[in-house]
Design a protein around this motif. Structure first.
Motif, PDB file in Angstrom:
ATOM      1  N   PRO A   1      39.209  41.104  46.155  1.00 44.09           N
ATOM      2  CA  PRO A   1      38.174  40.246  46.772  1.00 44.09           C
ATOM      3  C   PRO A   1      37.629  40.925  47.960  1.00 44.09           C
ATOM      4  O   PRO A   1      38.280  41.256  48.757  1.00 44.09           O
TER       5      PRO A   1
ATOM      6  N   LEU B   1      46.892  34.923  44.056  1.00 47.55           N
ATOM      7  CA  LEU B   1      47.710  36.096  43.732  1.00 47.55           C
ATOM      8  C   LEU B   1      46.954  37.146  42.769  1.00 47.55           C
ATOM      9  O   LEU B   1      47.074  38.264  42.670  1.00 47.55           O
ATOM     10  N   LYS B   2      46.092  36.249  41.825  1.00 47.14           N
ATOM     11  CA  LYS B   2      45.426  37.217  40.912  1.00 47.14           C
ATOM     12  C   LYS B   2      43.969  37.478  41.290  1.00 47.14           C
ATOM     13  O   LYS B   2      43.316  37.897  40.492  1.00 47.14           O
ATOM     14  N   SER B   3      43.704  36.894  42.391  1.00 46.32           N
ATOM     15  CA  SER B   3      42.214  36.934  42.814  1.00 46.32           C
ATOM     16  C   SER B   3      41.167  36.338  41.670  1.00 46.32           C
ATOM     17  O   SER B   3      40.230  37.059  41.296  1.00 46.32           O
ATOM     18  N   LEU B   4      41.436  35.155  41.105  1.00 49.09           N
ATOM     19  CA  LEU B   4      40.788  34.582  40.270  1.00 49.09           C
ATOM     20  C   LEU B   4      40.422  33.223  40.438  1.00 49.09           C
ATOM     21  O   LEU B   4      41.304  32.476  41.265  1.00 49.09           O
ATOM     22  N   GLU B   5      39.298  32.749  39.972  1.00 50.10           N
ATOM     23  CA  GLU B   5      38.642  31.476  40.293  1.00 50.10           C
ATOM     24  C   GLU B   5      39.332  30.448  39.379  1.00 50.10           C
ATOM     25  O   GLU B   5      39.332  31.100  37.996  1.00 50.10           O
TER      26      GLU B   5
ATOM     27  N   ILE C   1      43.420  36.875  26.052  1.00 55.46           N
ATOM     28  CA  ILE C   1      43.394  36.832  27.447  1.00 55.46           C
ATOM     29  C   ILE C   1      42.384  37.687  28.056  1.00 55.46           C
ATOM     30  O   ILE C   1      42.086  38.585  27.601  1.00 55.46           O
TER      31      ILE C   1
ATOM     32  N   THR D   1      44.760  43.069  37.507  1.00 57.65           N
ATOM     33  CA  THR D   1      44.581  42.531  38.925  1.00 57.65           C
ATOM     34  C   THR D   1      44.053  43.468  40.085  1.00 57.65           C
ATOM     35  O   THR D   1      43.044  43.045  40.663  1.00 57.65           O
TER      36      THR D   1
ATOM     37  N   TYR E   1      48.100  31.021  31.019  1.00 56.10           N
ATOM     38  CA  TYR E   1      46.888  31.155  30.364  1.00 56.10           C
ATOM     39  C   TYR E   1      45.865  29.951  30.432  1.00 56.10           C
ATOM     40  O   TYR E   1      46.438  28.950  30.847  1.00 56.10           O
TER      41      TYR E   1
ATOM     42  N   LYS F   1      40.609  39.771  33.032  1.00 55.15           N
ATOM     43  CA  LYS F   1      40.910  39.552  34.475  1.00 55.15           C
ATOM     44  C   LYS F   1      42.258  39.272  34.527  1.00 55.15           C
ATOM     45  O   LYS F   1      42.857  39.177  35.964  1.00 55.15           O
ATOM     46  N   THR F   2      42.837  38.589  33.679  1.00 52.65           N
ATOM     47  CA  THR F   2      44.375  38.235  33.994  1.00 52.65           C
ATOM     48  C   THR F   2      45.267  39.442  33.845  1.00 52.65           C
ATOM     49  O   THR F   2      46.311  39.337  34.511  1.00 52.65           O
TER      50      THR F   2
ATOM     51  N   GLU G   1      36.951  24.051  37.429  1.00 57.74           N
ATOM     52  CA  GLU G   1      37.135  22.897  37.641  1.00 57.74           C
ATOM     53  C   GLU G   1      36.730  22.072  36.286  1.00 57.74           C
ATOM     54  O   GLU G   1      36.866  20.881  36.193  1.00 57.74           O
TER      55      GLU G   1
ATOM     56  N   GLN H   1      33.629  26.620  48.387  1.00 56.07           N
ATOM     57  CA  GLN H   1      34.114  25.459  48.074  1.00 56.07           C
ATOM     58  C   GLN H   1      33.038  24.694  48.041  1.00 56.07           C
ATOM     59  O   GLN H   1      32.585  24.424  49.064  1.00 56.07           O
ATOM     60  N   LYS H   2      32.690  24.277  46.883  1.00 61.91           N
ATOM     61  CA  LYS H   2      31.366  23.358  46.858  1.00 61.91           C
ATOM     62  C   LYS H   2      31.753  21.866  47.086  1.00 61.91           C
ATOM     63  O   LYS H   2      33.017  21.502  46.767  1.00 61.91           O
TER      64      LYS H   2
ATOM     65  N   PRO I   1      37.190  23.026  42.070  1.00 61.35           N
ATOM     66  CA  PRO I   1      37.528  24.534  41.710  1.00 61.35           C
ATOM     67  C   PRO I   1      38.591  24.709  42.788  1.00 61.35           C
ATOM     68  O   PRO I   1      38.573  24.404  43.799  1.00 61.35           O
ATOM     69  N   GLU I   2      39.576  25.523  42.159  1.00 57.63           N
ATOM     70  CA  GLU I   2      40.737  26.201  43.127  1.00 57.63           C
ATOM     71  C   GLU I   2      40.651  27.682  42.936  1.00 57.63           C
ATOM     72  O   GLU I   2      39.920  28.317  42.097  1.00 57.63           O
ATOM     73  N   PHE I   3      41.268  28.376  43.596  1.00 54.18           N
ATOM     74  CA  PHE I   3      41.397  29.870  43.570  1.00 54.18           C
ATOM     75  C   PHE I   3      42.662  30.271  43.653  1.00 54.18           C
ATOM     76  O   PHE I   3      43.701  30.000  44.647  1.00 54.18           O
TER      77      PHE I   3
ATOM     78  N   HIS J   1      40.238  43.713  40.764  1.00 59.09           N
ATOM     79  CA  HIS J   1      39.410  42.597  41.530  1.00 59.09           C
ATOM     80  C   HIS J   1      39.889  42.537  42.999  1.00 59.09           C
ATOM     81  O   HIS J   1      40.626  41.580  43.193  1.00 59.09           O
TER      82      HIS J   1
ATOM     83  N   LEU K   1      34.426  35.538  46.947  1.00 66.99           N
ATOM     84  CA  LEU K   1      35.045  34.422  47.297  1.00 66.99           C
ATOM     85  C   LEU K   1      34.199  33.224  46.935  1.00 66.99           C
ATOM     86  O   LEU K   1      33.160  33.221  47.667  1.00 66.99           O
ATOM     87  N   PRO K   2      34.591  32.450  46.223  1.00 67.87           N
ATOM     88  CA  PRO K   2      33.775  31.312  45.689  1.00 67.87           C
ATOM     89  C   PRO K   2      33.744  30.328  46.994  1.00 67.87           C
ATOM     90  O   PRO K   2      34.548  30.110  47.800  1.00 67.87           O
TER      91      PRO K   2
END
Lengths: 443, 85
Positions: free
Chosen positions: B66, A83-87, B54, B61, A174, B57-58, A90, B74-75, A78-80, B64, B71-72
């Motif tokens: 954070p 810039l877009k605050s999006l996860e 789309i 901005t 996208y 969320k894209t 993975e 990191q598993k 998983p990455e973050f 959202h 924040l996720p």
């Protein structure tokens, strides 16, 4: 010749099934390699598991090799996107194998944003008899070395290693939905909702954009790319499908940017039948060329269509997967099932096509005999060589014994991913978190 | 002569319209508190109608921001797939 499919194996093999389905265990893609010897699965946790077919025992010709776990590795993490605050999930969206060129195997795996080329190689020998190292790896004091010997390779237990050889990143704004390797075996395409890029397998720092359907004003967006694939023989030809039920065939020789299609495949719709759901259920979730390259198959919510590349105005064959769902569209919209993306596949000789449905059912259509069958992937048929019993859904009215009524279907049990061995009648069917392998019963 | 036979699809559409009367309507046909409300409603409708398009969320901005909770984690990627046994 009647085809009867029998149970071969299911993974995980554990008998105890009391664990809860972990989100990361959800299978997201299934793909045989070109020989069919290897079968790869990807999951939401970004992991790839590869199964290998046992070498056939020539004496027992009636028993084809079973599949056993060969290798497993973490492909994507998983990455973050700060810039877009999006996860960035993975989840492995697609796996595609390269044809084998040498002892190692190569595959491409992709999540929403990044494609990776993985090398899977076997190691069954290791060097022994170093002068400066002990067998356990500790270094020897050079002053104690009085004679020299030549290290030799000795057999060891088979080790299968996966290593990332290329990382193709930062080319998609996208979510990537498709990857497809060109028949030139040097290039491949990757497609997201609005764009398709062409890559060279050796070059990671650039890719060419070959399709861009992003409108200047995003408010005018009405259609997105849902799948794309290269033609199996013509290295200049590829197709992409859309959420409006159209397929465009493009020729890369025509121009660098293939925004203008060479062919547009679309079935005319009866405007009087149009409803709120029409466009949603016409969205194509998968497109696959036949092995011959003459036909392509598309999957929309309720049907599978076979198109002759020489005829754009309608498909040559249409098969209803679960027509009984047409009178349930309202609830399927409310529970979002109407947006489920089912895949489809051809058998090796292009005579049978297969796709999944709900309640862990999957369907096969024989193009020659026009017969179809519904089978179920469940642990109840767990004994090896048990022939699968055909299932039937009762749409309305009197339900016969052994039939299942539409209202008792479990819409959480969806078979989105299926694969057919390229040469044999062996199929891999993925339920939410289990992989079933069936083979035909040789009479 | 009135056609009494409705296709199953149209019957389902009628059901849906009965439950969600404003579905598919252009935002102008409804009263909104302010431009922000209008844009949110438009974005929500587009999201449902273009399932593979789309996601909001894209585009949005600014919505959202954070927070530490968002924040996720990191598993650790040490858990092997159950398919591998």
């Amino acid at each position: 010749m009647r085809k009867l499919f029998a149970f071969l194996s299911v993974f995980p093999t554990l008998k105890d099934l009391m664990w809860e389905i972990d989100w990361s265990d959800i299978i997201s893609t299934v793909e045989f390699n070109h020989s069919g010897e290897l079968l790869a699965t990807g999951d939401k946790g970004g992991r790839v598991v590869i199964f290998q077919q046992e070498q056939e025992n020539k004496i027992q010709s009636h028993s084809r090799g079973e599949y056993n776990v060969y290798s497993t590795f973490q492909s994507h993490e998983p990455e973050f996107d700060y810039l877009k605050s999006l996860e960035i999930e993975e989840k492995i969206n697609k796996i595609r194998w390269l044809p084998q060129k040498n002892a190692a195997q190569f595959l491409l795996s992709t999540n929403d944003k990044t494609i990776k080329l993985w090398k899977i190689s076997e190691r069954d020998k290791r060097p022994e008899g170093y002068n400066l190292k002990e067998e356990d790896g500790r270094y020897r004091d050079p002053t104690t070395v009085t004679t020299l010997r030549v290290p030799v390779f000795r057999p060891m237990d088979l080790m299968v290693e996966a290593s990332p050889r290329r990382i193709f990143a930062n080319a998609h704004t996208y979510h990537i939905n498709s990857i497809s390797i060109n028949s030139d075996y040097e290039t491949y395409l990757s497609a997201d909702d609005l764009r398709i890029n062409l890559w060279h397998l050796e070059i990671t720092d650039r890719s060419f954009n070959i399709v861009d359907i992003k409108p200047a004003n995003m408010e005018e967006l009405t259609e997105v790319i849902t799948a794309a694939e290269f033609h199996p023989n013509s290295c200049n030809t590829f197709v992409y499908s859309s959420s409006k039920g159209t397929i465009r065939l493009c020729d890369m020789r025509a121009s660098a940017l293939c925004d203008r299609h060479s062919k547009l495949f679309e079935e005319p719709e009866d405007p009087s039948n149009r409803s709120f759901f029409s466009e949603i259920i016409s969205s194509i979730s998968d497109v696959k060329f036949s092995h011959s390259g003459r036909y392509m198959m598309t999957r929309d919510y309720l049907s599978v269509k076979i198109w002759d590349l020489n005829m754009e105005n309608r498909p040559v064959e249409t098969y209803q997967v679960h027509e009984y769902l047409r009178s349930k569209l309202c609830s399927l919209y409310e529970n979002d099932c109407i947006f489920d993306k089912f895949e489809c596949c051809w058998n090796g000789s292009d005579s049978v096509v297969m796709t999944g449905s709900y309640n862990n059912f999957f369907r096969m259509f024989d193009r020659n005999t026009k017969r179809d069958i519904t089978l179920e992937a469940s642990r109840e048929n767990n004994k090896p060589r048990t022939v699968l019993k055909p299932r039937k859904v009762c749409a309305s009215g009197k339900r016969k014994k052994d039939e299942i009524s539409v209202d008792s279907l479990d819409f959480n049990k969806k078979i989105l991913h299926t694969a057919w061995h390229p040469k044999e009648n062996i199929i891999a069917v993925a339920t939410t978190n289990n992989l079933y392998i069936f083979q035909d019963k040789v009479n | 002569m009135e056609d009494k036979v409705t296709s199953p699809e149209k019957a389902e559409e009628a059901k849906l319209k009965a439950r969600y009367p404003h579905l598919g309507q252009k935002p102008g046909g409804q009263k909104y508190f302010d431009s922000g409300d209008y844009n949110m409603a438009k974005a929500k409708m587009k999201n449902k109608q273009l399932p593979t398009a789309i996601p909001d969320k894209t585009e949005v901005t600014g919505d959202h921001i954070p927070t530490p909770q968002d924040l996720p984690q990191q598993k650790p990627s040490l858990v092997a797939s159950k398919l591998a046994g």
